[in-house]
Design a protein around this motif. Structure first.
Motif, PDB file in Angstrom:
ATOM      1  N   GLU A 113       0.913  -1.121  -0.032  1.00  0.00           N
ATOM      2  CA  GLU A 113       0.018  -0.115   0.010  1.00  0.00           C
ATOM      3  C   GLU A 113       0.893   1.354  -0.117  1.00  0.00           C
ATOM      4  O   GLU A 113       0.548   2.188  -0.609  1.00  0.00           O
ATOM      5  CB  GLU A 113      -1.068   0.112   1.217  1.00  0.00           C
ATOM      6  N   GLU A 114       1.705   1.001   0.858  1.00  0.00           N
ATOM      7  CA  GLU A 114       2.834   2.386   0.664  1.00  0.00           C
ATOM      8  C   GLU A 114       3.399   2.510  -0.662  1.00  0.00           C
ATOM      9  O   GLU A 114       3.405   3.844  -1.215  1.00  0.00           O
ATOM     10  CB  GLU A 114       4.235   2.262   1.640  1.00  0.00           C
ATOM     11  N   ARG A 115       3.815   1.377  -1.370  1.00  0.00           N
ATOM     12  CA  ARG A 115       4.123   1.633  -3.011  1.00  0.00           C
ATOM     13  C   ARG A 115       3.046   2.484  -3.617  1.00  0.00           C
ATOM     14  O   ARG A 115       3.240   2.884  -4.536  1.00  0.00           O
ATOM     15  CB  ARG A 115       4.829   0.350  -3.378  1.00  0.00           C
ATOM     16  N   VAL A 116       1.752   1.669  -3.534  1.00  0.00           N
ATOM     17  CA  VAL A 116       0.787   2.067  -4.315  1.00  0.00           C
ATOM     18  C   VAL A 116       0.530   3.737  -4.121  1.00  0.00           C
ATOM     19  O   VAL A 116       0.327   4.657  -4.901  1.00  0.00           O
ATOM     20  CB  VAL A 116      -0.377   1.317  -4.064  1.00  0.00           C
ATOM     21  N   VAL A 130       4.862  11.178  -0.799  1.00  0.00           N
ATOM     22  CA  VAL A 130       6.155  10.702  -0.194  1.00  0.00           C
ATOM     23  C   VAL A 130       6.912  11.455   0.550  1.00  0.00           C
ATOM     24  O   VAL A 130       7.582  11.184   1.399  1.00  0.00           O
ATOM     25  CB  VAL A 130       6.815  10.587  -1.569  1.00  0.00           C
ATOM     26  N   ARG A 131       6.510  13.022   0.634  1.00  0.00           N
ATOM     27  CA  ARG A 131       7.279  13.850   1.447  1.00  0.00           C
ATOM     28  C   ARG A 131       6.577  13.798   2.842  1.00  0.00           C
ATOM     29  O   ARG A 131       7.160  14.525   3.612  1.00  0.00           O
ATOM     30  CB  ARG A 131       7.319  15.278   1.110  1.00  0.00           C
ATOM     31  N   LEU A 132       5.267  13.229   2.973  1.00  0.00           N
ATOM     32  CA  LEU A 132       4.710  13.079   4.387  1.00  0.00           C
ATOM     33  C   LEU A 132       5.571  12.194   4.906  1.00  0.00           C
ATOM     34  O   LEU A 132       6.071  11.059   4.671  1.00  0.00           O
ATOM     35  CB  LEU A 132       3.419  12.582   4.234  1.00  0.00           C
ATOM     36  N   SER A 133       5.569  12.230   6.502  1.00  0.00           N
ATOM     37  CA  SER A 133       6.143  11.373   7.481  1.00  0.00           C
ATOM     38  C   SER A 133       5.552   9.979   7.323  1.00  0.00           C
ATOM     39  O   SER A 133       4.229   9.954   7.057  1.00  0.00           O
ATOM     40  CB  SER A 133       6.376  12.149   8.818  1.00  0.00           C
ATOM     41  N   PRO A 134       6.125   9.138   7.705  1.00  0.00           N
ATOM     42  CA  PRO A 134       5.456   7.899   7.795  1.00  0.00           C
ATOM     43  C   PRO A 134       4.211   7.682   8.616  1.00  0.00           C
ATOM     44  O   PRO A 134       3.314   7.009   8.413  1.00  0.00           O
ATOM     45  CB  PRO A 134       6.655   6.680   8.209  1.00  0.00           C
ATOM     46  N   GLU A 135       4.388   8.487   9.797  1.00  0.00           N
ATOM     47  CA  GLU A 135       3.470   8.518  10.562  1.00  0.00           C
ATOM     48  C   GLU A 135       2.163   9.137   9.965  1.00  0.00           C
ATOM     49  O   GLU A 135       0.952   8.754  10.377  1.00  0.00           O
ATOM     50  CB  GLU A 135       3.937   9.435  11.929  1.00  0.00           C
ATOM     51  N   LEU A 136       2.368  10.383   9.373  1.00  0.00           N
ATOM     52  CA  LEU A 136       1.183  10.881   8.728  1.00  0.00           C
ATOM     53  C   LEU A 136       0.552  10.159   7.496  1.00  0.00           C
ATOM     54  O   LEU A 136      -0.581   9.888   7.419  1.00  0.00           O
ATOM     55  CB  LEU A 136       1.567  12.150   8.338  1.00  0.00           C
ATOM     56  N   THR A 166      -5.234  14.644  15.038  1.00  0.00           N
ATOM     57  CA  THR A 166      -4.105  15.730  14.955  1.00  0.00           C
ATOM     58  C   THR A 166      -3.304  15.244  13.598  1.00  0.00           C
ATOM     59  O   THR A 166      -2.860  16.297  12.909  1.00  0.00           O
ATOM     60  CB  THR A 166      -3.224  15.557  16.109  1.00  0.00           C
ATOM     61  N   ARG A 167      -2.718  13.922  13.489  1.00  0.00           N
ATOM     62  CA  ARG A 167      -1.914  13.624  12.307  1.00  0.00           C
ATOM     63  C   ARG A 167      -2.562  13.735  11.024  1.00  0.00           C
ATOM     64  O   ARG A 167      -2.118  14.005   9.976  1.00  0.00           O
ATOM     65  CB  ARG A 167      -1.502  12.331  12.526  1.00  0.00           C
ATOM     66  N   ALA A 168      -4.015  13.445  11.027  1.00  0.00           N
ATOM     67  CA  ALA A 168      -4.784  13.640   9.839  1.00  0.00           C
ATOM     68  C   ALA A 168      -4.936  14.851   9.493  1.00  0.00           C
ATOM     69  O   ALA A 168      -4.838  15.276   8.243  1.00  0.00           O
ATOM     70  CB  ALA A 168      -6.175  12.941   9.974  1.00  0.00           C
ATOM     71  N   MET A 169      -5.369  15.849  10.468  1.00  0.00           N
ATOM     72  CA  MET A 169      -5.289  17.092  10.157  1.00  0.00           C
ATOM     73  C   MET A 169      -3.937  17.667   9.665  1.00  0.00           C
ATOM     74  O   MET A 169      -3.818  18.498   8.565  1.00  0.00           O
ATOM     75  CB  MET A 169      -5.613  17.922  11.412  1.00  0.00           C
ATOM     76  N   ARG A 170      -2.767  17.551  10.380  1.00  0.00           N
ATOM     77  CA  ARG A 170      -1.494  17.831   9.750  1.00  0.00           C
ATOM     78  C   ARG A 170      -1.059  17.283   8.474  1.00  0.00           C
ATOM     79  O   ARG A 170      -0.636  18.041   7.530  1.00  0.00           O
ATOM     80  CB  ARG A 170      -0.223  17.273  10.733  1.00  0.00           C
ATOM     81  N   ALA A 171      -1.531  16.092   8.155  1.00  0.00           N
ATOM     82  CA  ALA A 171      -1.345  15.453   6.830  1.00  0.00           C
ATOM     83  C   ALA A 171      -2.073  16.230   5.768  1.00  0.00           C
ATOM     84  O   ALA A 171      -1.564  16.659   4.792  1.00  0.00           O
ATOM     85  CB  ALA A 171      -1.807  14.037   6.765  1.00  0.00           C
ATOM     86  N   ARG A 172      -3.285  16.540   6.086  1.00  0.00           N
ATOM     87  CA  ARG A 172      -4.091  17.203   5.189  1.00  0.00           C
ATOM     88  C   ARG A 172      -3.733  18.828   4.660  1.00  0.00           C
ATOM     89  O   ARG A 172      -3.500  19.065   3.793  1.00  0.00           O
ATOM     90  CB  ARG A 172      -5.717  17.241   5.366  1.00  0.00           C
TER      91      ARG A 172
END
Length: 180
Positions: A113-116, A130-136, A166-172
């Motif tokens: 899934e990460e590759r997709v 790709v630039r998002l941290s693995p956690e986000l 919080t992580r979802a908000m930061r990722a968006r």
């Protein structure tokens, strides 16, 4: 030469007649896919195998009923992902520790899934993901790609629900900035 039955026909045969051949065909079609997908969520192969078996047992026993809404793969994924959450929730701290240790052992392996997600080729989205941290990225996978609730994602990822939000908000926010 035998005729290939549709997923819907197979499920109806399993539900109505407990048709073992239909069940076996459905299993052959989807068990490898479900196993591979679950391995992207859980690094413990024994847990993955148990969850896949429990998913198909629910289909065989009729405790999971397909309502012919959406595709069968998505329906099986929802059953399996919820079973995985139940397993991880039931293990409590011991399960989270086992997951953390398994992730450490396999940290250099990238899930399918990460590759997709990294390979999405629409505009600049691939680069932004790709630039998002693995956690986000993990939170986005759980909540957006897999459609889990905040609570389910929290259990799956072993973090508090507030952290998921919080992580979802930061990722968006990061994705919006990257794509602006």
């Amino acid at each position: 030469m035998s005729e290939t039955r549709s997923d819907g026909e197979l499920l109806r045969a399993v539900a109505a007649d407990a048709d073992r051949r239909a069940f076996e065909e459905l299993y052959r079609r989807y068990a490898p896919w479900l196993t591979a997908r679950m391995r992207g969520r859980c690094a413990d192969p024994a847990v993955v195998d148990d969850v896949v078996q429990e998913t198909f047992l629910a289909v065989w026993r009729g405790s999971a009923r397909y309502r012919e809404e959406g595709d069968v793969a998505g329906w099986l994924w929802r059953i399996g992902s919820r079973r995985l959450i139940d397993v991880l929730r039931g293990d409590g701290a011991r399960g989270r520790l086992r997951q953390a240790l398994a992730r450490l052992r396999h940290r250099d392996e990238v899930s399918a899934e990460e590759r997709v997600l990294a390979g999405v080729e629409h505009g600049d989205l691939a680069g932004a993901l790709v630039r998002l941290s693995p956690e986000l990225r993990a939170v986005l996978q759980a909540t957006v790609v897999d459609g889990l609730t905040t609570r389910e994602a929290a259990v799956l990822l072993g973090i508090p629900p507030g952290t998921v939000k919080t992580r979802a908000m930061r990722a968006r926010r990061q994705l919006r900035e990257a794509l602006a």
